[in-house]
Design a protein around this motif. Sequence first.
Motif, short mmCIF file in Angstrom:
data_model
loop_
_atom_site.label_atom_id
_atom_site.label_comp_id
_atom_site.label_asym_id
_atom_site.label_seq_id
_atom_site.Cartn_x
_atom_site.Cartn_y
_atom_site.Cartn_z
N UNK A 26 -8.79 5.81 -16.89
CA UNK A 26 -8.00 6.15 -15.70
C UNK A 26 -6.86 7.07 -16.10
N UNK A 27 -6.55 8.03 -15.22
CA UNK A 27 -5.55 9.03 -15.58
C UNK A 27 -4.25 8.93 -14.79
N UNK A 28 -4.26 8.22 -13.68
CA UNK A 28 -3.03 8.04 -12.91
C UNK A 28 -3.17 6.84 -12.00
N UNK A 29 -2.06 6.44 -11.40
CA UNK A 29 -2.06 5.27 -10.52
C UNK A 29 -1.26 5.57 -9.26
N UNK A 30 -1.73 5.04 -8.16
CA UNK A 30 -1.03 5.10 -6.88
C UNK A 30 -0.64 3.67 -6.55
N UNK A 31 0.63 3.44 -6.22
CA UNK A 31 1.08 2.10 -5.86
C UNK A 31 1.15 1.99 -4.35
N UNK A 32 0.27 1.18 -3.79
CA UNK A 32 0.22 0.94 -2.34
C UNK A 32 1.14 -0.23 -2.03
N UNK A 33 2.05 -0.04 -1.06
CA UNK A 33 2.98 -1.09 -0.69
C UNK A 33 2.99 -1.37 0.80
N UNK A 34 2.01 -0.87 1.51
CA UNK A 34 1.90 -1.15 2.94
C UNK A 34 1.58 0.10 3.73
N UNK A 35 1.26 -0.12 5.01
CA UNK A 35 0.92 1.00 5.88
C UNK A 35 -0.53 1.39 5.72
N UNK A 36 -0.78 2.68 5.69
CA UNK A 36 -2.14 3.19 5.53
C UNK A 36 -2.13 4.37 4.58
#
Length: 101
Positions: A26-36
């Motif tokens: 894996x090369x990067x990460x997205x942190x989802x904290x709500x919404x869409x």
Amino acid sequence: MSGPYLQPTGSQFVNQFEKFGHPGRYTSAYTYTGGQVDFTGSNFGYGAVLVKKGSDGSADIKLSGGGAISASHLPNEVVELSPIKIEGGSNAVIYVLKRQQ
């Protein structure tokens, strides 16, 4: 301009990741904290999730081939899948990992 991953070559600096590739899956990460959030267009290429237990916020992970999985049903480990959208999780903490291409 210099940094820990830039090595001088003559009068220019070369990014070792661009030259040799990324060593991990894996090369990067997205942190989802709500919404869409949609994983299309500039967000294309994410292929795994890690849900912080106790903080899934009832989020639904919709898959690129159809169907959805509730984040609360996933184990506390990296799960490889093909998300197209995550929605509905207020105060969720879900790490979405971008695969090396």
